[in-house]
Design a protein around this motif. Structure first.
Motif, PDB file in Angstrom:
ATOM      1  N   ASP A 262      44.534  -1.920  20.137  1.00  0.00           N
ATOM      2  CA  ASP A 262      44.221  -0.698  19.648  1.00  0.00           C
ATOM      3  C   ASP A 262      44.162  -0.496  18.201  1.00  0.00           C
ATOM      4  O   ASP A 262      43.197  -0.144  17.539  1.00  0.00           O
ATOM      5  CB  ASP A 262      45.090   0.304  20.366  1.00  0.00           C
TER       6      ASP A 262
ATOM      7  N   PRO B  41      41.028   0.208  23.550  1.00  0.00           N
ATOM      8  CA  PRO B  41      41.016   0.842  24.880  1.00  0.00           C
ATOM      9  C   PRO B  41      41.490   2.265  24.889  1.00  0.00           C
ATOM     10  O   PRO B  41      41.362   3.031  25.779  1.00  0.00           O
ATOM     11  CB  PRO B  41      42.160  -0.031  25.852  1.00  0.00           C
ATOM     12  N   HIS B  42      42.322   2.535  23.710  1.00  0.00           N
ATOM     13  CA  HIS B  42      42.969   4.041  23.525  1.00  0.00           C
ATOM     14  C   HIS B  42      42.520   4.354  22.261  1.00  0.00           C
ATOM     15  O   HIS B  42      43.488   4.534  21.295  1.00  0.00           O
ATOM     16  CB  HIS B  42      44.262   3.857  23.806  1.00  0.00           C
TER      17      HIS B  42
ATOM     18  N   THR C  53      49.963   7.670  28.071  1.00  0.00           N
ATOM     19  CA  THR C  53      48.757   7.280  27.251  1.00  0.00           C
ATOM     20  C   THR C  53      49.305   6.206  26.428  1.00  0.00           C
ATOM     21  O   THR C  53      50.354   6.544  25.648  1.00  0.00           O
ATOM     22  CB  THR C  53      48.206   8.247  26.098  1.00  0.00           C
TER      23      THR C  53
ATOM     24  N   ASP D  96      36.818  -1.873  19.840  1.00  0.00           N
ATOM     25  CA  ASP D  96      36.704  -1.980  21.250  1.00  0.00           C
ATOM     26  C   ASP D  96      38.153  -1.389  21.771  1.00  0.00           C
ATOM     27  O   ASP D  96      38.758  -1.749  22.735  1.00  0.00           O
ATOM     28  CB  ASP D  96      36.481  -3.127  22.013  1.00  0.00           C
TER      29      ASP D  96
ATOM     30  N   ASP E 283      42.170 -10.047  25.353  1.00  0.00           N
ATOM     31  CA  ASP E 283      41.391  -9.289  26.596  1.00  0.00           C
ATOM     32  C   ASP E 283      42.346  -8.789  27.390  1.00  0.00           C
ATOM     33  O   ASP E 283      43.099  -9.469  27.973  1.00  0.00           O
ATOM     34  CB  ASP E 283      40.532 -10.135  27.025  1.00  0.00           C
ATOM     35  N   PRO E 284      42.482  -7.296  27.353  1.00  0.00           N
ATOM     36  CA  PRO E 284      42.028  -6.511  26.394  1.00  0.00           C
ATOM     37  C   PRO E 284      42.269  -6.494  24.868  1.00  0.00           C
ATOM     38  O   PRO E 284      43.414  -7.088  24.685  1.00  0.00           O
ATOM     39  CB  PRO E 284      42.367  -5.142  27.167  1.00  0.00           C
TER      40      PRO E 284
END
Length: 347
Positions: A75, A258-259, A24, A256, A71-72
Motif C-alpha cells: 500500500d 489494495p487498501h 482493514t 495499485d 503481488d499483491p
C-alpha cells in the motif's frame, strides 16, 4: 416492536461497520529500521485502531524491487534511496495524494503530490573511542582523507563505509559527495588503500564499531547512528563540519494499493503535526515541519550546522543517478579508484 427492530438493526450495522474497519489491513514496505521508527508506528496505530498495520523492514534495493514485482503490491512504499523512489514515481508507480496536508507540504519536500519527504536526516561519521587514543578524530572530509593517508597502517582494515553496489542509499551518497568535493576520488582511493570494509547498511557498520572490528565509519545514516550511540558509549557520532549531506525518507502510495484509504490515512499521518511531533520528540529522524518543536527538527539541525547542510533534492534532477549509463560509468571508476592498490573487487 418496530422501534426495537430499528434499534437492533442499528446496533448490528454499527457492529458490522466496526468489524469491517478493524479488519482493514495496511501493508508498508520500508527501508527504515523498525526499532528507530517504532514510536511513530505506535502513534499511528493508536490514532487509527481500525487499521491493521503490517510493517516490513527491508533494504533499499529490496524495497525498490518489490515496488515493481510484489503481488499483491504494497500500500505504501518508504525508502531513503531517493533516486530509486523518484524513478519508480516517474515510472507511474505512485498515486497522487490530494489532501490539505499534502497540498500544504513544503515544495522542496515533495514532488507532484505523489512522493513526500517526511524526515530530514544528516549523514555522519562515527568512530570508536579507541581511535581517539591514537589520533585526532576527523571533523571534516579533508580530515578523513588526511587521516587515511597518514595513518594508513594503523587504520588498515579498521575503516568501513557503504558498498555502492549493494546499497541504493550508499550509491546515492557517494554520487552526492562527488558533487561537493573536488577530492572525492582521492578519498575513494584512500579508503581502498586502507582496505576499508564495504557494508550494505548502517547497522552492520555500527555493529562492527561496537565489536571493535572497525574504528572509523564514513557516510552513516545519522538517525541510526545517534540511536546506537545512546546505548553504546564506545561509539561517537560526528556530523561533518565542512558539509553534511541530508537525506529524506520518502514515501508514496502505490498506484495499485489494495487498501488506498488506509494508505492515505498513513501518509497523511506522516505529514501531520501529530506524526511529525513524534518524529521530533521520540526519534532521531528529524521532522520536516517548521511548526514543530523538539530535539530532532530540521530547523534545529540547520541552527547547529548552518549553511553547510546539503539536502539531496527531491526533484527530477536525481533521476540522473539511476541512469544506467551514468551508473555504469560511476561504478567502473569506483572499482578502478578503490582497487588501485589492491586486487579485490567490490562485488
Amino acid at each position: 416492536m418496530q422501534r426495537l427492530w430499528l434499534t437492533n438493526a442499528l446496533v448490528l450495522c454499527l457492529f458490522s461497520s466496526s468489524q469491517s474497519l478493524a479488519a482493514t489491513p495496511l501493508v508498508v514496505e520500508a527501508a527504515l529500521d523498525r526499532q528507530v521508527v517504532a514510536p511513530l508506528l505506535a502513534a499511528f496505530e493508536q490514532a487509527h485502531p481500525g487499521i491493521e498495520l503490517s510493517y516490513r523492514d527491508r533494504s533499499t534495493l529490496e524495497v525498490n524491487a518489490l515496488t515493481a514485482v510484489a503481488d499483491p503490491p504494497p500500500d505504501v512504499v518508504i525508502s531513503s534511496a531517493m533516486p530509486w523512489q523518484m524513478n519508480r514515481v516517474n515510472e507511474g508507480y505512485a498515486q497522487r495524494l490530494d489532501s490539505e496536508l499534502a497540498n500544504e507540504w513544503p515544495e522542496w519536500a515533495k514532488w507532484r503530490n505523489e512522493v513526500f519527504g517526511f524526515t530530514f536526516e544528516p549523514i555522519v561519521m562515527a568512530y570508536r573511542l579507541d581511535l581517539a587514543r591514537h589520533m585526532l578524530p576527523p571533523q571534516t572530509h579533508a580530515d578523513l582523507h588526511k587521516l587515511l593517508s597518514t595513518q594508513r597502517d594503523t587504520l588498515q582494515g579498521k575503516v568501513t563505509t557503504y558498498s555502492p553496489s549493494k546499497s541504493g542509499i550508499g550509491y546515492t551518497l557517494f554520487q552526492q559527495d562527488a558533487r561537493y568535493t573536488d577530492r572525492f576520488w582521492d578519498l575513494v582511493t584512500a579508503l581502498g588503500d586502507a582496505d576499508a570494509h564495504l557494508e550494505s547498511n548502517t547497522r552492520a557498520m555500527l555493529e562492527g564499531l561496537s565489536e571493535g572490528r572497525y574504528w572509523l565509519g564514513y557516510n552513516l545514516l545519522g538517525s541510526y547512528a545517534m540511536v546506537w550511540a545512546q546505548e553504546h558509549p564506545e561509539v561517537i557520532v560526528q556530523v561533518p563540519q565542512d558539509y553534511a549531506l541530508v537525506v529524506m525518507r520518502t514515501g508514496f502510495i502505490h498506484r495499485d494499493a489494495p487498501h488506498p484509504r488506509a494508505a492515505q490515512a498513513f501518509m497523511n499521518f506522516l505529514l501531520s503535526r501529530d506524526g511529525q511531533r513524534v518524529l521530533a520528540a521520540q526519534t532521531p529522524l528529524f521532522s520536516v515541519r517548521s511548526d514543530i518543536v523538539g530535539p530532532y527538527t530540521a530547523q534545529r539541525l540547520r541552527d547547529q550546522v548552518g549553511d553547510r547542510l546539503y539536502p539531496i533534492p527531491l526533484n527530477a534532477s536525481v533521476l540522473a543517478f539511476v541512469d544506467p549509463q551514468r551508473r555504469d560509468a560511476f561504478m567502473a571508476r569506483w572499482q578502478r579508484e578503490f582497487n588501485r592498490y589492491q586486487g579485490v573487487n567490490d562485488d
